[in-house]
Enzyme design. Structure first.
Site, PDB file in Angstrom:
ATOM      1  N   ALA A   1     -39.968 -27.029 -24.560  1.00  0.00           N
ATOM      2  CA  ALA A   1     -40.295 -25.603 -24.555  1.00  0.00           C
ATOM      3  C   ALA A   1     -39.984 -24.954 -25.894  1.00  0.00           C
ATOM      4  O   ALA A   1     -40.815 -24.241 -26.472  1.00  0.00           O
ATOM      5  CB  ALA A   1     -39.538 -24.895 -23.433  1.00  0.00           C
TER       6      ALA A   1
ATOM      7  N   SER B   1     -28.103 -26.408 -29.245  1.00  0.00           N
ATOM      8  CA  SER B   1     -26.856 -27.166 -29.318  1.00  0.00           C
ATOM      9  C   SER B   1     -27.101 -28.576 -28.821  1.00  0.00           C
ATOM     10  O   SER B   1     -27.673 -28.783 -27.742  1.00  0.00           O
ATOM     11  CB  SER B   1     -25.772 -26.498 -28.467  1.00  0.00           C
ATOM     12  OG  SER B   1     -24.636 -27.340 -28.375  1.00  0.00           O
TER      13      SER B   1
ATOM     14  N   LYS C   1     -53.516 -40.662 -18.831  1.00  0.00           N
ATOM     15  CA  LYS C   1     -53.483 -40.213 -17.445  1.00  0.00           C
ATOM     16  C   LYS C   1     -54.860 -39.695 -17.046  1.00  0.00           C
ATOM     17  O   LYS C   1     -55.380 -38.750 -17.645  1.00  0.00           O
ATOM     18  CB  LYS C   1     -52.434 -39.120 -17.265  1.00  0.00           C
ATOM     19  CG  LYS C   1     -52.399 -38.528 -15.862  1.00  0.00           C
ATOM     20  CD  LYS C   1     -51.391 -37.399 -15.762  1.00  0.00           C
ATOM     21  CE  LYS C   1     -51.479 -36.707 -14.405  1.00  0.00           C
ATOM     22  NZ  LYS C   1     -50.562 -35.558 -14.294  1.00  0.00           N
TER      23      LYS C   1
END
Length: 496
Positions: A16, A39, A78
């Protein structure tokens, strides 16, 4: 808020965060500065390893070489999702990315198929679907054709962690600045209520005009700081946990995802080049974490290569995905189980929507309202598509499935079922990410067969209809012979 947007801060990495940073920087270029704060001590969820075809648009915008992308992310191709045991135990169907048959101007192919089936002239609907025929043969090819009947739409399976790292490399090459650290405090402007600054544990202060919240389920800015509220959809989609574990790769890599219904939820199997992704989505009301883990491990096709981990989640969405100067993206904006591989797409569409309404000269209330309305509709459309899988089941082996068959569903969704059941007409709303062929395969796969077909499907006599069905199947089968087996394609494409 009429502050010109120059400095954008993305909070959180993973798919994201780095997709947001890469797309914004690629499109907006030097007009903005982008800083991403993350982090290494905070792990990403990383269960979304299957995608839908629009992911190719993002890759093209970013100038990604497909062969390099496949190598960097250990991706496979896919063509579909196979749903097993969803309608009844022992039964299955496919949701492919293509459309069956060929339609006329005013009559879709499935109407001809319905008439042929009732006359004993037709085969299974998927026998007229190129994606299905290719995956059944274990094959794949990048077809170049101007004939829409012979298109082979595809998406990818990939390692979400590797994809995030790949996007990070692209982002930083574009000029995105990364700062390592955890957020200790967030400064809010007392007059406007907007976020001004992130204060990190290291003492570093990160200021911005616009903040993209990619902090996962914590939704550190959108929920915890701005308190936008959350629409809980667990009464429709009660699964609230998943247990995930990677396993050794299959000897032959399938070009499709498997979604296998179990006693109190469903299992995913996602084939990658180096391993297989596995997980079980379930409701904690009907299964303990230990039971779910045991179910998953007992149904692995290959040996696990790590310990299972349990993930807790709540299905629903932020009531406002854009509030003040904060936009929630990914899990910070909401969560829908990965049944139709929409998680990464919702990240993509959120950023594409932001680019569409980007507030160069300042944030305007009407623009924010429009963004939130489109976001809400998109989430609700995906939600309804997922609900159908559960609502239309006819399983009698567990209380979970029986309760799902009894749930009350949104009126708009019931209307779509009723219209299709009556005359085979597919009701698809504007901007729905699922095509009419997707609704068709789901409704038929879950046992809804129309009582009538379009009158144009009755214009042929039976001999003409039989010939039409035979020619359509033959046309769809023609490309299969020249295709490579899926693993051979991956190897050849990697070396091309």
């Amino acid at each position: 808020m009429n502050t010109r947007i120059k400095n954008i801060v993305v909070l959180g990495g993973g798919t994201a965060g780095w997709m947001s940073a890469a797309l914004l920087k690629k499109v907006l270029g030097g007009s903005v500065n982008i800083t991403l704060v993350e982090s290494d001590e905070i792990a990403t969820v990383g269960v979304g390893e299957a995608t839908i075809p629009p992911i190719q648009h993002v890759n093209r915008v970013l100038g990604i070489n497909e062969a390099e992308f496949l190598r960097e992310t250990n991706a496979t191709m896919k063509l579909a999702i196979k749903f097993e045991n969803w309608y009844r135990q022992g039964q299955g169907y496919f949701h492919t990315f293509s459309s069956p048959g060929q339609s006329s101007a005013f009559c879709q192919f499935h109407h001809y198929w319905l008439r042929a089936k009732r006359a004993g002239l037709g085969k299974d609907l998927w026998d007229y679907d190129l994606n299905y025929l290719a995956l059944s043969a274990g094959k794949f090819a990048k077809l170049e054709t101007r004939d829409p009947r012979l298109e082979l739409p595809y998406a990818y399976h990939f390692d979400a962690g590797l994809y995030g790292a790949y996007l990070r490399k692209i982002s930083q090459a574009l000029g995105v600045k990364r700062i390592e650290g955890k957020v200790n405090h967030t400064t809010i402007n007392q007059d406007t209520g907007a976020v001004e600054q992130l204060l990190l544990a290291s003492g570093v202060a990160v200021s911005g005009d616009l903040f993209i919240d990619c902090s996962g389920f914590r939704a550190l800015l959108l929920q915890q700081k701005l308190g936008v509220g959350f629409d809980d959809w667990s009464h429709w989609l009660p699964c609230d946990r998943a247990v995930a574990v990677p396993s050794e790769r299959l000897a032959q890599t399938r070009p499709y995802t498997r979604a296998i219904a179990h006693h109190s939820g469903w299992q995913w199997q996602i084939p990658l080049q180096h391993r297989q992704g596995n997980g079980l989505v379930y409701s904690s009301r009907f299964s303990s974490d230990e039971q779910a883990t045991q179910t998953l491990l007992q149904n692995l096709e290959c040996q696990p290569v790590a310990d299972p981990r349990v993930i807790h989640f709540r299905t629903g969405r932020a009531r406002q995905q854009w509030h003040k100067n904060v936009i929630g993206v990914g899990l910070a904006s909401g969560f829908l189980e990965p049944l139709e591989s929409t998680s990464i797409h919702l990240v993509q569409s959120a950023i594409v929507r932001l680019l569409k309404y980007f507030p160069h000269t300042g944030i305007q209330a009407d623009v924010v309202k429009q963004y939130n309305q489109e976001s809400r509709i998109e989430y609700e459309q995906v939600r309804d598509f997922l609900i159908l899988h559960y609502k239309l089941n006819r399983r009698e082996d567990s209380e979970f499935w029986q309760q799902m068959a009894r749930i009350s569903i949104p009126e708009s969704l019931q209307h779509k079922i009723d219209v299709f059941a009556a005359q085979g007409v597919l009701v698809r709303e504007r901007n729905d990410i699922f095509a009419e062929s997707s609704w068709l395969q789901l409704l038929l796969g879950q046992g809804v067969e129309p009582r009538d077909h379009h009158p144009l499907a009755g214009a042929m006599d039976e001999a003409q209809l039989a010939n039409f069905m035979q020619q359509t199947e033959q046309l769809k089968r023609e490309p299969i012979t020249a295709m490579h087996f899926h693993d051979d394609f991956l190897q050849r494409f990697d070396q091309a």
